[in-house]
Write a protein that holds these residues in place. Structure first.
Motif, PDB file in Angstrom:
ATOM      1  N   GLN A 208       0.829  -1.210   0.000  1.00 54.06           N
ATOM      2  CA  GLN A 208       0.000   0.000   0.000  1.00 54.06           C
ATOM      3  C   GLN A 208       0.865   1.264   0.000  1.00 54.06           C
ATOM      4  N   ILE A 209       1.838   1.288  -0.890  1.00 51.11           N
ATOM      5  CA  ILE A 209       2.721   2.449  -1.003  1.00 51.11           C
ATOM      6  C   ILE A 209       2.007   3.545  -1.783  1.00 51.11           C
ATOM      7  N   ARG A 210       1.952   4.741  -1.203  1.00 50.48           N
ATOM      8  CA  ARG A 210       1.249   5.856  -1.840  1.00 50.48           C
ATOM      9  C   ARG A 210       2.168   6.700  -2.733  1.00 50.48           C
ATOM     10  N   LYS A 211       3.415   6.876  -2.291  1.00 50.86           N
ATOM     11  CA  LYS A 211       4.342   7.734  -3.045  1.00 50.86           C
ATOM     12  C   LYS A 211       5.124   6.880  -4.052  1.00 50.86           C
ATOM     13  N   VAL A 212       4.431   6.491  -5.112  1.00 51.89           N
ATOM     14  CA  VAL A 212       5.023   5.592  -6.104  1.00 51.89           C
ATOM     15  C   VAL A 212       6.194   6.260  -6.812  1.00 51.89           C
ATOM     16  N   ASP A 213       6.070   7.565  -7.111  1.00 57.54           N
ATOM     17  CA  ASP A 213       7.152   8.271  -7.791  1.00 57.54           C
ATOM     18  C   ASP A 213       8.423   8.279  -6.946  1.00 57.54           C
ATOM     19  N   GLN A 214       8.255   8.360  -5.629  1.00 57.89           N
ATOM     20  CA  GLN A 214       9.390   8.336  -4.712  1.00 57.89           C
ATOM     21  C   GLN A 214      10.097   6.975  -4.754  1.00 57.89           C
ATOM     22  N   LEU A 215       9.299   5.907  -4.735  1.00 61.15           N
ATOM     23  CA  LEU A 215       9.845   4.556  -4.849  1.00 61.15           C
ATOM     24  C   LEU A 215      10.612   4.399  -6.158  1.00 61.15           C
ATOM     25  N   GLU A 216      10.038   4.873  -7.249  1.00 58.18           N
ATOM     26  CA  GLU A 216      10.684   4.713  -8.547  1.00 58.18           C
ATOM     27  C   GLU A 216      11.991   5.489  -8.634  1.00 58.18           C
ATOM     28  N   ARG A 217      12.089   6.626  -7.954  1.00 58.41           N
ATOM     29  CA  ARG A 217      13.345   7.376  -7.936  1.00 58.41           C
ATOM     30  C   ARG A 217      14.425   6.607  -7.180  1.00 58.41           C
ATOM     31  N   VAL A 218      14.026   5.939  -6.107  1.00 60.05           N
ATOM     32  CA  VAL A 218      14.976   5.100  -5.364  1.00 60.05           C
ATOM     33  C   VAL A 218      15.433   3.940  -6.253  1.00 60.05           C
ATOM     34  N   VAL A 219      14.485   3.340  -6.974  1.00 57.36           N
ATOM     35  CA  VAL A 219      14.819   2.239  -7.883  1.00 57.36           C
ATOM     36  C   VAL A 219      15.825   2.706  -8.930  1.00 57.36           C
ATOM     37  N   SER A 234      23.025   7.984   1.401  1.00 54.68           N
ATOM     38  CA  SER A 234      23.502   8.474   0.092  1.00 54.68           C
ATOM     39  C   SER A 234      22.312   8.777  -0.812  1.00 54.68           C
ATOM     40  N   ILE A 235      21.335   7.858  -0.826  1.00 57.78           N
ATOM     41  CA  ILE A 235      20.156   8.038  -1.685  1.00 57.78           C
ATOM     42  C   ILE A 235      19.326   9.206  -1.191  1.00 57.78           C
ATOM     43  N   SER A 236      19.128   9.259   0.135  1.00 56.38           N
ATOM     44  CA  SER A 236      18.345  10.334   0.732  1.00 56.38           C
ATOM     45  C   SER A 236      18.954  11.699   0.407  1.00 56.38           C
ATOM     46  N   ASP A 237      20.276  11.793   0.542  1.00 52.96           N
ATOM     47  CA  ASP A 237      20.963  13.066   0.257  1.00 52.96           C
ATOM     48  C   ASP A 237      20.841  13.441  -1.213  1.00 52.96           C
ATOM     49  N   TYR A 238      20.953  12.433  -2.084  1.00 58.59           N
ATOM     50  CA  TYR A 238      20.853  12.698  -3.522  1.00 58.59           C
ATOM     51  C   TYR A 238      19.457  13.215  -3.871  1.00 58.59           C
ATOM     52  N   LEU A 239      18.429  12.569  -3.344  1.00 59.67           N
ATOM     53  CA  LEU A 239      17.058  12.997  -3.651  1.00 59.67           C
ATOM     54  C   LEU A 239      16.756  14.370  -3.060  1.00 59.67           C
ATOM     55  N   LYS A 245      12.288  15.345  -0.823  1.00 61.35           N
ATOM     56  CA  LYS A 245      12.580  15.020   0.576  1.00 61.35           C
ATOM     57  C   LYS A 245      12.171  13.582   0.894  1.00 61.35           C
ATOM     58  N   ILE A 246      13.094  12.851   1.480  1.00 62.76           N
ATOM     59  CA  ILE A 246      12.823  11.468   1.881  1.00 62.76           C
ATOM     60  C   ILE A 246      13.781  11.103   3.004  1.00 62.76           C
ATOM     61  N   ASP A 247      13.290  10.433   4.027  1.00 66.69           N
ATOM     62  CA  ASP A 247      14.167  10.107   5.155  1.00 66.69           C
ATOM     63  C   ASP A 247      14.852   8.760   4.938  1.00 66.69           C
ATOM     64  N   ASN A 248      15.925   8.546   5.695  1.00 66.13           N
ATOM     65  CA  ASN A 248      16.732   7.334   5.538  1.00 66.13           C
ATOM     66  C   ASN A 248      15.927   6.060   5.760  1.00 66.13           C
ATOM     67  N   GLU A 249      15.038   6.093   6.745  1.00 67.69           N
ATOM     68  CA  GLU A 249      14.249   4.897   7.071  1.00 67.69           C
ATOM     69  C   GLU A 249      13.353   4.489   5.910  1.00 67.69           C
ATOM     70  N   THR A 250      12.779   5.465   5.231  1.00 66.01           N
ATOM     71  CA  THR A 250      11.920   5.165   4.080  1.00 66.01           C
ATOM     72  C   THR A 250      12.748   4.550   2.947  1.00 66.01           C
ATOM     73  N   VAL A 251      13.929   5.111   2.707  1.00 67.12           N
ATOM     74  CA  VAL A 251      14.816   4.556   1.681  1.00 67.12           C
ATOM     75  C   VAL A 251      15.167   3.111   2.021  1.00 67.12           C
ATOM     76  N   LEU A 255      14.426  -0.304  -0.185  1.00 63.63           N
ATOM     77  CA  LEU A 255      15.478  -1.239  -0.598  1.00 63.63           C
ATOM     78  C   LEU A 255      15.150  -2.655  -0.137  1.00 63.63           C
ATOM     79  N   GLU A 256      14.639  -2.746   1.081  1.00 65.79           N
ATOM     80  CA  GLU A 256      14.272  -4.051   1.639  1.00 65.79           C
ATOM     81  C   GLU A 256      13.153  -4.698   0.824  1.00 65.79           C
TER      82      GLU A 256
END
Length: 403
Positions: A208-219, A234-239, A245-251, A255-256
Motif C-alpha cells: 500500500q505504497i502511496r508515493k510511487v514516484d518516490q519509490l521509482e526514484r529510489v529504484v 547516500s540516496i536520501s541526500d541525492y534525492l 525530501k525522503i528520510d533514511n528509514e523510508t529509503v 530497498l528491503e
C-alpha cells in the motif's frame, strides 16, 4: 521446454523425501517451467501415473478469494488413496496462510510437495514457523551464460562465446526473451513488463505504497549505481539535492522491499584483515542486467558494472555466499565462500594499462592464503597466471566447471 539441469537435478535429488521443496526467485525466471520439468521427469523416469500428479496455479483468478482452509480441503480431496500424491503449487504465496495448509498436508498424508513463489511472502518468518525442518529452499535465477547459449542454439547458431557475452550483458537472461529471435526493443518491452508487474503488484499494491514516484526514484538511483557502494543516506541526500525530501528509514524500507521482490541482491562488505562483516556502504546487484537497460536505456558506459553484476550472479548460482572484500589498500570485488571453498575475484573490463594491472593484481597479492584468486576481464587475449593469480576472459570463467 529447454532443460535446465543445474536446478532440476538438485531438486530431483529430494524427490520422495518428506521435505517441501520451495522454489523462489524474481518473476518470470522460470520457476513454473521448472515445476513442469519435474512433473515430466516423474512421469517418464519414475513412472508416476497422471492421477498422482496434482498441479495448481494460484495466481489464477479462479483462486483469487481462496482461503488456506479451502486450499487444504481442495488438495486433500485430490489425494490418491493408498498412494503417494505429488502436489505442485505454483505462486502459492497468493493464498494467505498457505504455510499452515502445506504443513498439515506434509504432516498427515503421503505427499511430495513442490511450491513456487516470487515475493516477500516466501521469505516470511511464517515459513520457518510452520515448516521448521520440513522444507528445502531453492533460489532460481535467470539464465546463466551457459543456459543462454543453450536457449539461443535452439533457434540460431550462436557466435563464439566472447562475442555472445556482449549480447548476454545487453539482453539479460529472462527465459521468455530467448525462446525465439527478438530485437533489443522487443526484449526490453518484455523485461519492462516484468519490472512493472513486480513493482506494482509485489511492492506497491501489497505494501500500500502511496508515493510511487518516490519509490521509482529510489529504484532508478539503485539501478544507476550497480556495483557502487552506497547507503540509504547516500540516496536520501541525492534525492534531497533534487528537492525530493525522503528520510533514511523510508529509503531503507524501499530497498528491503526490492530485495524481497527479488529484484535486488544486497552484497555486504567484509573486512579481510579483521575478519568481520561491515554494516555500512553495501553494494546492490540486479536480478538481471536487462532490468537496468529496459528501465534506464542502454548505455555503453555501464557495461563494466554489468560485467560485475553477471559474475556476482554466477557465483550465487553456484551456491557461493558472496561479499565485497575490504583490504587496507582498497577493495576486492568478490570474496566467494562455499563450505570449505573460497575464491577471490576481481572484475575489470580491460587490463590494458599498467595502472589498471597494478590495481587489480596488487589487491589480490595482499591476500596471503592459498585460495584461488582470479582477475576477470574482456581483453581479447586474457589468460595465464601472474604470481599465482589466474587471469581469464569473463566468458571463459562463466562457462568454466573448474570452480
Amino acid at each position: 521446454m529447454i532443460e535446465r539441469p543445474m536446478y532440476v537435478d538438485k531438486i530431483m535429488a529430494y524427490a520422495d523425501t518428506p521435505f517441501v521443496k520451495i522454489l523462489t526467485g524474481v518473476r518470470r525466471c522460470g520457476k513454473s517451467t521448472m515445476l513442469k520439468m519435474i512433473m515430466e521427469k516423474l512421469r517418464k523416469e519414475k513412472g508416476i501415473p497422471e492421477e498422482q500428479i496434482v498441479s495448481y496455479r494460484f495466481d489464477s483468478m479462479e483462486y483469487e478469494d481462496m482461503t488456506a482452509k479451502q486450499m487444504f480441503t481442495e488438495l486433500k480431496e485430490r489425494l490418491v488413496p493408498d498412494e503417494k500424491t505429488y502436489l505442485f503449487l505454483d505462486e502459492v504465496q497468493e493464498i494467505t496462510g498457505w504455510e499452515k495448509a502445506v504443513n498439515s498436508l506434509a504432516s498427515d498424508y503421503d505427499v511430495d510437495i513442490y511450491v513456487t513463489g516470487s515475493n516477500s511472502r516466501m521469505m516470511s518468518s511464517e515459513i520457518s514457523t510452520y515448516l521448521t525442518g520440513r522444507y528445502i529452499a531453492f533460489r532460481i535465477y535467470t539464465l546463466s551464460f551457459a543456459e543462454y547459449l543453450t536457449f539461443k542454439s535452439q533457434y540460431t547458431e550462436p557466435d563464439n562465446p566472447k562475442t555472445e557475452l556482449v549480447n548476454y550483458i545487453r539482453l539479460g537472461g529472462f527465459p521468455a526473451t530467448h525462446l525465439q529471435e527478438y530485437s533489443q526493443d522487443e526484449v526490453y518491452t518484455i523485461v519492462r513488463d516484468i519490472y512493472n508487474s513486480t513493482i506494482f503488484s509485489d511492492i506497491v499494491k501489497r505494501n500500500q505504497i502511496r508515493k510511487v514516484d518516490q519509490l521509482e526514484r529510489v529504484v532508478k538511483y539503485t539501478f544507476n549505481n550497480v556495483g557502487n557502494t552506497f547507503s540509504a543516506k547516500s540516496i536520501s541526500d541525492y534525492l534531497k539535492s533534487e528537492n525530493r525530501k525522503i528520510d533514511n528509514e523510508t529509503v531503507y524500507s524501499y530497498l528491503e522491499k526490492l530485495e524481497k521482490a527479488y529484484l535486488l541482491h544486497r552484497c555486504s562488505r567484509y573486512d579481510v584483515k579483521r575478519k568481520e562483516l561491515l554494516k555500512t556502504q553495501e553494494k546492490f546487484y540486479l536480478a538481471d542486467t536487462a532490468l537496468r537497460y529496459s528501465v534506464l536505456g542502454f548505455n555503453s558506459d555501464t557495461v563494466a558494472a554489468s560485467l560485475e553484476n553477471v559474475v556476482y550472479l554466477e557465483l550465487r548460482r553456484r551456491g557461493y555466499a558472496v561479499n565485497i572484500g575490504k583490504t587496507p589498500e582498497g577493495e576486492i570485488d568478490f570474496i566467494a565462500e562455499k563450505q570449505n571453498e573460497k575464491l577471490y575475484v576481481q572484475v575489470t573490463q580491460e587490463l590494458k594499462t599498467e595502472k589498471t594491472q597494478k590495481r587489480e593484481y596488487e589487491r589480490l597479492l595482499e591476500i596471503h592464503d592459498n585460495y584461488p584468486k582470479y582477475v576477470l576481464t574482456t581483453d581479447a587475449f586474457a589468460g595465464g597466471n601472474y604470481e599465482g593469480i589466474h587471469t581469464m576472459h569473463i566468458a571463459d570463467f562463466l562457462l568454466s566447471t573448474a570452480y
